[in-house]
Enzyme design. Structure first.
Site: not given
Length: 431
Positions: A218, A238, A361
């Site tokens: 993201g 890559e 979290k």
């Protein structure tokens, strides 16, 4: 014998192709969507007929039947890098893991340090000269083909024929099957406000004419979305994905100012949408090469102003990155992060960015820590790290003392954790 006659002679059904296997063989499979689904499905269905077969791959996309721990004595997956399909088995100790720098895998295969007996790979249709294109993943597969006893291709008209050092001649092929299943599509990650904030910091530091290596995730894609107004960007990376395709379509990427392979977008594997795969087909502006070419720090660094953007899971106050595990639990793998950090550091005017949200979290855990969680696999060492970016700013570490690094890192940590980090740094005699 003509190339078409050779094709006809080697063409068979998937079950027949499995006859090339011997018990104890190592099968090497390309990265991601380069995996051949019909072959691997047939292997899964017939797995109980074999003993001690290993299927080695970076980033398996699908969870095939041979991932079943109940039949691991027959066929067992070996991960060079964990993804969603292989991660649960890796964390349960049911899947083996071989760590290495992505750039060095072809060399390890050539020297026999990474075993290969058979290659299973997805390929484009054959051209008139008898060549197939391994456009979706040249990576370590080209080296494996040169080393293997047998090569089995799954030929699919949905696989683009790309240019570069990614071609296999029919004379190198032992058997081939045909399939028409669409290539697996992988969409762009979700980009939230934190990712956008980090992306803005990085984008502001990228100059016109820079050459980009962009990792998956993201945050790297959030950076890409903010580069569409830049000029004359180049690509030496890559992975080519839809984020890079958007930059190309916007006109921001021209590859005109690259020092190395000017005019060419260079990558080693593809992971994206049908639109991306269509763009790759017979496109002279794109070349797919083995990973010891794309990720070699010396070669990539021939591009001035090389910018490397990669994510990490956790980083300590001196700059050590744990990018591939959660404590001792494996999560991904080394991949090409170190390759491109070192390449950007070597490049004239280059910049290596490590990006991460400051917390996890729901802000309950700081990702910036005084010391890495015990058991964490260190991916990129403190001496290689330069720029670290969170949603709270940019820390620049190279050339800085330990004390200066600590202060830089605390400044980009979540405000709720800064007092605790200062106390811990004092306890460690870093402040």
């Amino acid at each position: 014998m003509s190339v078409q006659q050779q094709y006809t002679e080697k063409h068979c059904m998937p079950e027949e192709a499995l006859q090339v296997l011997h018990n104890g063989d190592w099968i090497v499979v390309p990265t991601g969507v380069g995996e051949p689904p019909a072959l691997l499905t047939a292997l899964s269905e017939q797995r109980r007929h074999f003993q001690n077969i290993r299927v080695a791959q970076i980033l398996a996309v699908r969870k095939y039947g041979y991932f079943d721990p109940a039949t691991e004595q027959h066929v067992r997956h070996v991960a060079y890098f964990f993804g969603a399909a292989s991660r649960p088995g890796g964390q349960a100790g049911q899947i083996d893991f071989i760590p290495s720098y992505f750039s060095e895998m072809p060399m390890l295969i050539e020297r026999g340090l990474m075993p290969v007996d058979v290659v299973f790979a997805m390929a484009s249709p054959m051209n008139e000269e008898g060549y197939f294109s391994l456009s979706l993943a040249a990576d370590y597969t080209m080296a494996a083909i040169a080393k293997a006893r047998a090569v089995v291709l799954e030929v699919n008209p949905n696989v683009p024929f790309a240019y570069g050092n990614c071609h296999v001649h029919i004379s190198q092929v032992t058997r081939l099957i045909e399939s028409t299943e669409p290539v697996t599509e992988v969409g762009l990650p979700v980009i939230g406000t934190v990712q956008q904030a980090i992306g803005q910091y990085v984008a502001e530091m990228i100059e016109d004419g820079s050459t980009l290596q962009i990792g998956y995730g993201g945050i790297p894609d959030a950076v890409v979305m903010q580069l569409v107004q830049k000029k004359d960007l180049g690509i030496h990376t890559e992975m080519i994905g839809d984020g890079i395709l958007k930059l190309i379509e916007s006109g921001a990427v021209t590859n005109r100012r690259k020092n190395y392979l000017p005019g060419k977008t260079v990558a080693t594997f593809a992971l994206g949408s049908r639109k991306l795969y269509d763009y790759m087909h017979q496109n002279p502006a794109l070349e797919m090469h083995p990973v010891d070419f794309t990720n070699d720090p010396y070669l990539a660094a021939k591009n001035d102003h090389l910018v490397a953007i990669n994510a990490t899971l956790q980083i300590d106050l001196l700059g050590q990155c744990g990018s591939e595990s959660l404590g001792h639990l494996p999560y991904s793998g080394t991949g090409g992060q170190v390759d491109f950090v070192r390449a950007a550091n070597r490049s004239r005017g280059g910049k290596a960015f490590i990006v991460l949200p400051s917390t996890a979290k729901n802000d309950s855990i700081s990702r910036i820590v005084s010391t890495l969680t015990p058991g964490t696999h260190v991916t990129t060492g403190k001496n290689d790290i330069n720029y670290v970016v969170s949603e709270y700013g940019v820390a620049q570490l190279r050339g800085k003392s330990a004390r200066q690094r600590v202060l830089e890192m605390i400044a980009i940590a979540h405000p709720d954790f800064r007092p605790e980090l200062r106390d811990q740094a004092r306890h460690l005699q870093l402040l």
